[in-house]
Design an enzyme around this catalytic site. Structure first.
Site, PDB file in Angstrom:
ATOM      1  N   ASN A 134       0.802  -1.221   0.000  1.00 29.95           N
ATOM      2  CA  ASN A 134       0.000   0.000   0.000  1.00 29.95           C
ATOM      3  C   ASN A 134       0.838   1.276   0.000  1.00 29.95           C
ATOM      4  O   ASN A 134       0.390   2.301  -0.488  1.00 29.95           O
ATOM      5  CB  ASN A 134      -0.967   0.023   1.193  1.00 29.95           C
ATOM      6  CG  ASN A 134      -0.336  -0.401   2.495  1.00 29.95           C
ATOM      7  OD1 ASN A 134       0.360  -1.401   2.562  1.00 29.95           O
ATOM      8  ND2 ASN A 134      -0.572   0.364   3.534  1.00 29.95           N
ATOM      9  N   SER A 184     -10.871  -5.060  -0.133  1.00 27.52           N
ATOM     10  CA  SER A 184     -11.615  -3.949   0.459  1.00 27.52           C
ATOM     11  C   SER A 184     -12.227  -3.122  -0.665  1.00 27.52           C
ATOM     12  O   SER A 184     -11.507  -2.671  -1.568  1.00 27.52           O
ATOM     13  CB  SER A 184     -10.662  -3.085   1.279  1.00 27.52           C
ATOM     14  OG  SER A 184     -11.330  -1.941   1.724  1.00 27.52           O
ATOM     15  N   HIS A 186     -13.384  -0.102  -0.988  1.00 24.00           N
ATOM     16  CA  HIS A 186     -13.065   1.312  -1.259  1.00 24.00           C
ATOM     17  C   HIS A 186     -11.732   1.496  -1.958  1.00 24.00           C
ATOM     18  O   HIS A 186     -11.360   2.615  -2.316  1.00 24.00           O
ATOM     19  CB  HIS A 186     -13.180   2.169   0.019  1.00 24.00           C
ATOM     20  CG  HIS A 186     -12.137   1.939   1.066  1.00 24.00           C
ATOM     21  ND1 HIS A 186     -11.132   2.845   1.295  1.00 24.00           N
ATOM     22  CD2 HIS A 186     -11.950   0.944   1.955  1.00 24.00           C
ATOM     23  CE1 HIS A 186     -10.375   2.412   2.302  1.00 24.00           C
ATOM     24  NE2 HIS A 186     -10.861   1.256   2.712  1.00 24.00           N
ATOM     25  N   CYS A 310      -3.549   6.369   8.969  1.00 26.67           N
ATOM     26  CA  CYS A 310      -4.069   5.743  10.186  1.00 26.67           C
ATOM     27  C   CYS A 310      -5.146   6.653  10.758  1.00 26.67           C
ATOM     28  O   CYS A 310      -5.295   7.797  10.334  1.00 26.67           O
ATOM     29  CB  CYS A 310      -2.971   5.431  11.196  1.00 26.67           C
ATOM     30  SG  CYS A 310      -2.334   6.862  12.024  1.00 26.67           S
TER      31      CYS A 310
HETATM   32  N1  PLP Z   1      -4.682  -3.865   3.583  1.00 31.90           N
HETATM   33  C1  PLP Z   1      -4.136  -2.942   2.796  1.00 31.90           C
HETATM   34  C2  PLP Z   1      -2.980  -3.304   1.928  1.00 31.90           C
HETATM   35  C3  PLP Z   1      -4.650  -1.640   2.789  1.00 31.90           C
HETATM   36  O1  PLP Z   1      -4.097  -0.721   1.999  1.00 31.90           O
HETATM   37  C4  PLP Z   1      -5.751  -1.338   3.618  1.00 31.90           C
HETATM   38  C5  PLP Z   1      -6.293   0.016   3.670  1.00 31.90           C
HETATM   39  O2  PLP Z   1      -5.647   0.981   3.381  1.00 31.90           O
HETATM   40  C6  PLP Z   1      -6.287  -2.351   4.420  1.00 31.90           C
HETATM   41  C7  PLP Z   1      -5.732  -3.610   4.375  1.00 31.90           C
HETATM   42  C8  PLP Z   1      -7.441  -2.097   5.323  1.00 31.90           C
HETATM   43  O3  PLP Z   1      -8.641  -2.048   4.596  1.00 31.90           O
HETATM   44  P1  PLP Z   1      -9.909  -1.290   5.191  1.00 31.90           P
HETATM   45  O4  PLP Z   1      -9.605   0.167   5.120  1.00 31.90           O
HETATM   46  O5  PLP Z   1     -11.038  -1.688   4.294  1.00 31.90           O
HETATM   47  O6  PLP Z   1     -10.122  -1.781   6.580  1.00 31.90           O
END
Ligand code: PLP
Length: 381
Positions: A134, A184, A186, A310
């Site tokens: 991410n 996810s 979004h 965060c």
């Molecule tokens: N995993 C990764 C790689 C992410 O980028 C994110 C959110 O930014 C998440 C998990 C968490 O997802 P959610 O925001 O739907 O809880």
């Protein structure tokens, strides 16, 4: 949000507002909508509909994967050192371990084998390696990870957080042999607060949420019908348009990254571009505090971030850059520009105009000490 997702959701938020666990006609209609969404998601991921578990998002899907497998099988868990905190913290709290990465951000496969084989404590029951990172966008060699786990820890389950990969990579193909996949909505133009854990047939999990037994006892709680319908519509559109979106966005990302590197002294890219997803432009700016830069950029109409987001919005030192061997001085100047299916050439032009000016403005306030690339990248031996 993708218009396909928004349009599909509206009726389920208004006049078709039934509880899918009921038995009357409104309830049955809601249940049918969820079943249809499950079929779409399964097809997009190359899985069976009964393998799809709807969750409240990527965080819950990752938590369910890690906690659910260890709760069911015992043993311990391993993950790469650059996982999202949803995986990292879930594994840390269970006493699991991380496996280091190279300066490119890709997992060190020798270290993975070592962690699987040379054990004095519990056997490894779960290995979690994300498909795309991410913060930096690094694509992990997931196929090789699965092969090594099957060879050295055949009883272990492999989980992959594909939250950031879905928009850019063919997850159905690249993660075909993975047991658990977290998504996810979004991150691909769907609504916030809804996600998926795809659970390979035969893999059993201890549920995080107990109650009404929805989602085949794997995730109790009344389903978010509108969210699930929106997720499926967004995923379908994403998969259908992916090849053209990737081509268009990758061209813009390269233009942005190359343009900024040229216009700003001491601007280098983190990670290795050939192993990054198309929407990721992650930079390191020497002698800049990205916290200050981001405020100025926001005022100039460029919304960006430094590391991961965060809840507090506060900046912490990035564990991803740290794992890649980037020292704290340089990591302070990290800039994460994300491009997506809505990004236009005009957006890129605007960023190319504004960001170098703002960096100059910040640097003119303090003496400039732009160092060599070798000095900046304090890559681990
Ligand atoms: N995993 C990764 C790689 C992410 O980028 C994110 C959110 O930014 C998440 C998990 C968490 O997802 P959610 O925001 O739907 O809880």
């Amino acid at each position: 949000m993708r218009p396909e997702a928004f349009d599909e959701m509206v009726p389920w938020l208004r006049d078709r507002y039934g509880n899918p666990s009921g038995s009357h006609s409104l309830a049955r209609a809601a249940r049918k909508a969820i079943d249809e969404a499950r079929d779409v998601v399964a097809e997009c991921l190359g899985r069976m509909p009964r393998e799809i578990v709807f969750t409240s998002g990527g965080t819950e899907a990752d938590n369910l994967a890690v906690t659910g497998v260890i709760g069911q099988r015992g043993g311990t868990a391993l993950c790469s050192a650059v996982e999202h905190h949803a995986v990292l913290h879930s594994i840390e709290v269970l006493g699991g371990k991380t496996v280091g990465v190279h300066s490119s951000g890709q997992i060190d496969l020798d270290a993975l084998v070592d962690a699987l084989v040379n054990r004095t404590d519990d056997q490894v029951s779960l290995v979690s390696v994300m498909l795309a990172n991410n913060e930096v966008g690094t694509i992990q060699p997931l196929g090789q990870v699965v092969q090594l786990v099957r060879e050295h820890a055949p009883h272990a389950v492999v989980h992959s957080d594909v939250v950031q990969a879905v928009s850019w990579l063919d997850v159905a193909d690249l993660a075909a042999d993975v047991d658990l996949l977290a998504l996810s909505a979004h991150k691909f133009g769907g609504p916030q607060g809804v996600g998926v854990l795809a659970v390979r047939e035969g893999v059993t999990l201890s549920p995080l949420l107990r109650g009404g037994g929805q989602e085949r006892e794997r995730r109790s709680g009344t389903q978010n019908v509108a969210g699930i319908v929106g997720l499926a519509a967004a995923l379908k559109a994403t998969v259908q348009q992916r090849a053209t979106t990737v081509e268009r966005v990758m061209y813009m990302r390269d233009r942005l990254a190359d343009g900024l590197a040229l216009a700003i002294n001491g601007c280098i890219e983190s990670g290795d571009r050939v192993n990054k997803v198309a929407g990721s432009c992650s930079l390191l700016l020497a002698d800049v505090e990205s916290e200050e830069l981001l405020v100025l950029m926001d005022q100039a109409g460029v919304c960006a971030t430094a590391g991961s987001s965060c809840a507090s919005g506060a900046m912490e030192q990035s564990h991803v850059l740290h794992a890649m061997g980037i020292g704290p001085e340089l990591a302070k100047g990290s800039l994460r520009l994300s491009l997506g299916w809505t990004t236009t050439e005009a957006d890129v032009d605007h960023a190319l105009e504004v960001v170098p000016q703002l960096v100059d403005r910040l640097r003119s306030r303090k003496p400039l000490q732009v160092r060599s690339r070798a000095d900046q990248l304090q890559v681990r031996a």
